[in-house]
Design an enzyme around this catalytic site. Structure first.
Site: not given
Ligand code: PLP
Length: 393
Positions: A200, A324
């Site tokens: 995603h 927050c």
């Molecule tokens: N690692 C990083 C650097 C992310 O930016 C994110 C999501 O924001 C994740 C892990 C987590 O991924 P997921 O939403 O597929 O669990």
């Protein structure tokens, strides 16, 4: 009202081409990919093709790719798997700008006896390699450092970390969730043993990710049950989502250079417009080794949350790094890590562009932002006091 989405690091839309590729796997090719009949075999074929696409994108072999529920799950598997294989003990090295999927997992494991060394980053958000190497111990069982940061977009020297890890015979995991489609990745050249990704974040569907696990690195099973994912991650294969992930990663690396320069030109335009038109604004993070779509600003004496909420009223989606919590605004740990003071670390605004954003969108954002920052500063006694007598603030 015009709506502008500048929060692609939080999630992206699913591209129409990706959705189109997925649709038949909901109600036409709906067999269980583990079934031996033709319905199952058709689904299994699509899953294998997707696995090949993921492997190709990062220089891996198809059997080194495991589909998971997303980035968080892959991160947990890598860390917990290594710890389990080491009898629940050992020393892990990480950075101070990791995503919660990594740092909260490590905090949990610290409670049960795992030791963790957290290495600082410099003012540009890049890990200090000499400190990382110095932190290595006899009992170091894992180095886990993200490929690119989700808040300030800093891209880490992954090949150098991989080399250090290899020289000391320590498994190296990287959270590449923000890097897919923005950074060229070769797990062989970069000496990566484990890599997490999530569809995603690169115009694929939500709820599906993958883990690259180098052949020969044993981290045990993630979820026990059936024989799916070679017995490592049991659960009925999510064929439509996997097909979507495959298509999304293929597109992410198609016309890669062209797309990268187009989006970074737009991002640079946004930064230029904002810094030229709003006084006392700080760009967070260095401009070299930075994700092409990432911009992060601190507006002096203005809380990030207030700017974000006011932009939302104008149809503009951005995010803050600050959390927050129970009515009080907590400063961003990432902005603190690059040396911003509490004030600036509480005023961070992240804008992450996507392929659909136009220059017109950016002009609209800048126009609204100028007014919002001015209004909020007008209500800030601290700002007025600091800049008494100055014109045009
Ligand atoms: N690692 C990083 C650097 C992310 O930016 C994110 C999501 O924001 C994740 C892990 C987590 O991924 P997921 O939403 O597929 O669990």
């Amino acid at each position: 009202m015009k709506r502008v989405y500048l929060d692609h690091a939080a999630t992206t839309y699913t591209k129409p081409e990706v959705l189109e590729e997925m649709l038949p796997y909901f109600n036409e090719v709906y067999g269980n990919a583990s079934s031996l009949h033709s319905f199952g075999r058709e689904a299994a074929r699509a899953v294998n093709e997707a696995r090949e696409k993921v492997a190709k994108a990062i220089g891996a072999k198809p059997h080194e790719i495991y589909f998971t529920g997303g980035g968080t799950e892959s991160d947990n598997w890598a860390i917990r798997g290594i710890v389990k294989k080491n009898g629940g003990k050992g020393h892990i090295i990480t950075s101070n700008i990791e995503h919660h999927a990594i740092d909260v997992t490590l905090e949990e494991l610290e409670k049960t006896g795992v030791e963790v060394s957290v290495i600082d980053v410099d003012e540009n958000g890049i890990i200090k390699l000499d400190e990382l190497e110095k932190a290595i111990r006899e009992d170091t069982i894992l180095i886990t450092v993200m490929m690119a940061n989700n808040e300030i977009g800093s891209i880490q020297p992954i090949a150098k970390i991989g080399e250090i890890a290899k020289n000391h015979n320590i498994p190296f995991h990287t959270d590449a969730v923000q890097a897919i489609g923005a950074v060229e990745i070769d797990v062989e050249k970069m000496n990566i043993d484990m890599l997490s990704m999530s569809a995603h974040k690169f115009y694929g569907p939500k709820g599906i990710g993958a883990m690259y696990l180098r052949e020969g690195v044993d981290i045990g099973k993630l979820i026990t049950g059936g024989a799916q994912e070679r017995g490592m991650r049991a659960a009925t294969t999510a064929t439509p989502l996997i097909v979507g992930l495959g298509k999304a990663i293929e597109l992410a690396y198609t016309n890669f250079e062209e797309k990268r320069s187009e989006i970074s030109n737009k991002r640079n335009y946004l930064i230029k417009k904002i810094t030229e038109n709003i006084p006392y604004v700080f760009v967070n993070g260095g401009m070299k080794n930075r994700l092409p779509n990432n911009a992060n600003f601190s507006f002096q004496h203005v809380e990030g949350e207030s700017v974000m909420l006011r932009l939302d009223l104008e149809g503009i989606a951005v995010s803050t790094g600050s959390a927050c919590a129970s009515g009080t605004v907590e400063a961003s740990k990432i902005l603190m890590a690059i040396g911003r003071d509490l004030n600036l670390a509480s005023s961070g605004i992240r804008m992450t562009l996507g392929e659909q954003n136009s220059y017109e969108d950016l002009d609209y954002v800048v126009e609204k932002l100028i007014k919002i920052v001015k209004d909020l500063r007008f209500m800030s006694p601290l700002f007025k006091e600091t800049h008494k007598g100055e014109q045009n603030v």
